[in-house]
Write an enzyme that holds these catalytic residues in place. Structure first.
Site, mmCIF file in Angstrom:
data_model
loop_
_atom_site.group_PDB
_atom_site.id
_atom_site.type_symbol
_atom_site.label_atom_id
_atom_site.label_comp_id
_atom_site.label_asym_id
_atom_site.label_seq_id
_atom_site.Cartn_x
_atom_site.Cartn_y
_atom_site.Cartn_z
ATOM 1 N N GLU A 1 0.828 -1.213 0.000
ATOM 2 C CA GLU A 1 0.000 0.000 0.000
ATOM 3 C C GLU A 1 0.863 1.264 0.000
ATOM 4 O OE1 GLU A 1 -2.824 -0.691 3.245
ATOM 5 O OE2 GLU A 1 -4.073 -1.841 1.865
ATOM 6 N N ASP B 1 -8.391 -9.255 4.156
ATOM 7 C CA ASP B 1 -8.188 -8.112 5.053
ATOM 8 C C ASP B 1 -9.287 -8.016 6.106
ATOM 9 O OD1 ASP B 1 -7.217 -5.832 6.149
ATOM 10 O OD2 ASP B 1 -7.696 -4.504 4.480
ATOM 11 N N GLU C 1 -12.820 -2.536 11.806
ATOM 12 C CA GLU C 1 -12.809 -1.790 10.545
ATOM 13 C C GLU C 1 -13.925 -2.224 9.592
ATOM 14 O OE1 GLU C 1 -9.043 -1.927 8.548
ATOM 15 O OE2 GLU C 1 -9.810 -0.945 6.751
HETATM 16 C C1 GCV Z 1 -2.629 0.554 8.322
HETATM 17 C C2 GCV Z 1 -6.147 -2.140 5.459
HETATM 18 C C3 GCV Z 1 -6.579 -0.863 6.123
HETATM 19 C C4 GCV Z 1 -5.434 0.140 6.193
HETATM 20 C C5 GCV Z 1 -4.266 -0.516 6.937
HETATM 21 C C6 GCV Z 1 -3.882 -1.786 6.184
HETATM 22 C C7 GCV Z 1 -2.782 -2.563 6.878
HETATM 23 O O1 GCV Z 1 -5.894 -1.924 4.119
HETATM 24 O O2 GCV Z 1 -7.676 -0.331 5.452
HETATM 25 O O3 GCV Z 1 -5.900 1.270 6.884
HETATM 26 O O4 GCV Z 1 -3.169 0.353 7.034
HETATM 27 O O5 GCV Z 1 -4.995 -2.632 6.107
HETATM 28 O O6 GCV Z 1 -3.110 -3.529 7.535
HETATM 29 O O7 GCV Z 1 -1.629 -2.213 6.744
#
Ligand code: GCV
Length: 647
Positions: free
Chosen positions: A262, A341, A369
């Site tokens: 990411e 996720d 989340e």
């Molecule tokens: C900290 C998901 C979440 C992100 C998070 C990522 C991760 O994509 O939406 O906010 O980033 O996981 O676990 O690194």
């Protein structure tokens, strides 16, 4: 935080005073050098019983024995009670466990227990940014940072440390894995001295701190022109900087690293492997006994939705499985429980069954989340029990890897500076359950939920049964009204709350359901994307065949026609309609159940949870209507029961 806030019952979470317990007059005796633990024991008994009455006739003995480092034993004696630990930390855990068992209402002479954790590292990950905002935080702002500096209330930190130690947590990573230029500086002055001060507050509780580091720290912090892990200057940067860190904080636990993920830098940007990256940093902390938790959340987040060959759940295995055995001994690969996720329903990540020569950490997410954001009720203990009892290899369950391949259990926390820590008071149960399963993965959701209710609330039989039933059903209810059968996502992009069936359908994140007029899902079998081939053969066969695939994961593994007949004879489409109508009704029933608890739970908790359950009901109805309308419009098929579906 002012002192009136600390008086709120929710702030005390599961360390509540109890008015209904019968105090016992006793004298606490402790071996030499156990002042802190003695004091914690006294404090805890005072909390539960009011001021302790001294009596020489009954002795509560605290001692160190020759048990394993973190083990403890609780033993009633003829005229007293003994709490023994294999070390100070073990003894402290024994004291907290003893207090928690007393808090459930058990009498001293019934308490008999020997226990040792199955994994060495039980860790909380904060996704706190230094500006105070918490990524995926649903309980306020950070209680560590504000305005890009440390900003905390030492008393609250001490209370937090006690709460965490009382459930066996021994490591805390204080900052977001998405490290920015400011938090990259946590390993250097001036922030490092502040970090050392914070570490000192956690130390007496047996909690070692960690920080998330930036893979490009050699450039950001060290001023180098590269972060190539095989570059001599880069290696020297990590070595020298880590020496500075350990000089200030000798018991520092280590670093967490999110690399090549990411938009984060990582070894692959320099043509190096994940092992090259992890080992360079690990070598720097090894002389001090430090660890590197290297995250496996690596996938292509720039996918073209037209590309049906790339399948996101396959990514972590592809990156890491070929490197099994290539990581240094002090590297722990941190693997999310599922391959996508933290969705409501996913299979267990295939990495757990395929890495046999590498230390692994399982990463859970206590922050909700994708599971209701601490507005909607979702008992994660229920989900975790399912995950931990999932077969991963030749009849072996995931929890069977604890203490072997899995040497650490970690989770993204759900806390913030809200007065009750977790936003929703009932979400405290998830935090509590995490610590307890990290210690002992054999505990069931029911046991954990019961235990938490008994130590948190002083309520009557109706009160505890109602809360227990609500929590036990909450995961199924949430699943009923949201994305069906493991398909995942269907949430609003970015904030991840509320329905948006096609919200991620044409995005670059690799999360597609590919619904059309007659079918939905991605074929992930060996004849499709091949994801199932990442599992051992027997599991591959089970997931490959629609008849043997667990039905709750049907749409994770298969592309299925709407007229497919489910095990109970309903069509897939009718199942989707039914579960959504039912889920919204169940959300209404949750609210009604809670309303019967007025005056049975503390007032603040009653009103704040009620408010959230109302929001949950609105959310559930919105999900029901959007999902049902979506599938009606795609398929043109009516609900058999003629209920209202908007056209
Ligand atoms: C900290 C998901 C979440 C992100 C998070 C990522 C991760 O994509 O939406 O906010 O980033 O996981 O676990 O690194």
């Amino acid at each position: 935080m002012d002192h009136t806030q600390r008086k709120y019952s929710e702030y005390k979470a599961w360390l509540q005073p109890k008015s209904s317990l019968t105090p016992k007059a006793l004298r606490i005796r402790a071996d030499f050098d156990l002042d802190f633990i003695h004091q914690e024991c006294r404090l805890g008994l005072n909390r539960l019983w009011g001021e302790i009455k001294e009596s020489a006739a009954y002795t509560l003995q605290l001692k160190i024995d020759d048990g394993a480092h973190e083990a403890y034993s609780l033993t009633p004696l003829a005229s007293g009670f003994e709490i023994a630990g294999g070390s100070k930390r073990g003894l402290l855990y024994g004291v907290y466990r003893f207090l928690n068992r007393l808090a459930t209402g058990e009498s001293i002479d019934q308490i008999h227990e020997r226990s040792a954790p199955q994994v060495d590292y039980r860790i909380i990950n904060h996704w706190d940014n230094m500006d105070g905002h918490i990524e995926r935080g649903y309980a306020g702002q950070s209680f560590f940072f504000a305005h890009n500096q440390f900003d905390y209330d030492a008393e609250r930190i001490t209370d937090y440390a006690r709460l965490m130690a009382s459930i066996g947590i021994n490591g805390i990573c204080i900052n977001n894995v998405n490290v920015n230029k400011v938090s990259a500086g946590l390993i250097a002055e001036p922030l490092l001295s502040d970090l050392a001060d914070l570490a000192a507050l956690f130390r007496p509780f047996g909690i070692r701190l960690m920080v998330s580091v930036h893979f490009d720290a050699p450039m950001i912090v060290g001023g180098l022109t590269t972060s190539d892990p095989l570059d001599a200057g880069v290696k020297e940067f990590w070595r020298a900087q880590s020496a500075v860190v350990y000089d200030k904080i000798p018991d520092f636990l280590g670093y967490v690293v999110k690399a090549d993920s990411e938009f984060r830098g990582g070894p692959e940007a320099f043509g190096r492997t994940q092992a090259d990256g992890a080992n360079t940093i690990a070598a720097a902390v090894a002389p001090f006994g430090g660890l590197v938790f290297w995250r496996c959340f690596v996938y292509n987040c720039q996918q073209d939705w037209r590309d049906a060959q790339t399948d996101r759940p396959m990514a972590a295995y592809k990156h890491f499985q070929p490197l099994d055995g290539a990581f240094d001994q002090n590297v722990i690969l941190q693997i999310k429980n599922g391959p996508v996720d933290f969705q409501t329903r996913e299979p267990v990540s295939p990495l757990f069954s395929s890495l046999t020569n590498t230390h692994e950490a399982i990463e859970f997410q206590i922050a909700q989340e994708y599971t209701g954001q601490q507005i909607d009720l979702f008992s994660l203990a229920v989900q975790w029990e399912e995950i931990l009892t999932t077969e991963v290899n030749k009849g072996k369950q995931l929890r069977g890897l604890f203490g072997h391949e899995i040497t650490a259990v970690t989770a993204v926390t759900n806390t913030g500076n809200n007065m009750n820590w977790t936003g929703n008071t009932l979400a405290q149960c998830n935090l509590y359950a995490f610590g307890r399963i990290a210690w002992n993965p054999d505990l069931t959701a029911k046991e954990l939920i019961r235990e938490w209710i008994r130590i948190t609330f002083e309520t009557d039989e109706h009160g505890s049964q109602t809360i227990e039933a609500m929590l036990l059903q909450s995961r199924d209810i949430y699943e009923n009204y949201t994305a069906p059968l493991g398909i995942g996502f269907m949430v609003n992009p970015s904030n991840h709350y509320g329905p948006n069936v096609d919200g991620y359908e044409f995005s670059h994140w690799g999360t597609y359901h590919r619904a059309d007029f007659e079918a939905i899902g991605v074929d992930r079998t060996s004849k499709g994307t091949g994801f199932t081939t990442q599992y051992p053969e027997s599991l591959q066969n089970m997931y490959d065949h629609i008849a043997t695939c667990p039905e709750e994961l049907l749409l994770f593994f298969h592309r299925v026609r709407y007229d497919y007949q489910m095990k109970d004879g309903r069509t897939l489409l009718q199942y989707i309609y039914d579960s959504h109508f039912e889920g919204a009704q169940q959300a209404e029933a949750l609210l009604q159940s809670w309303e019967t608890l007025e005056n049975r739970v503390p007032q603040e908790a009653f009103y704040s949870v009620k408010e959230r359950l109302k929001r949950q009901l609105r959310n559930a109805r919105e999900w029901r209507d959007q999902v049902n309308t979506y599938f009606y419009r795609k398929s043109g098929i009516d609900d058999e029961k003629g209920r209202q579906i908007y056209r």
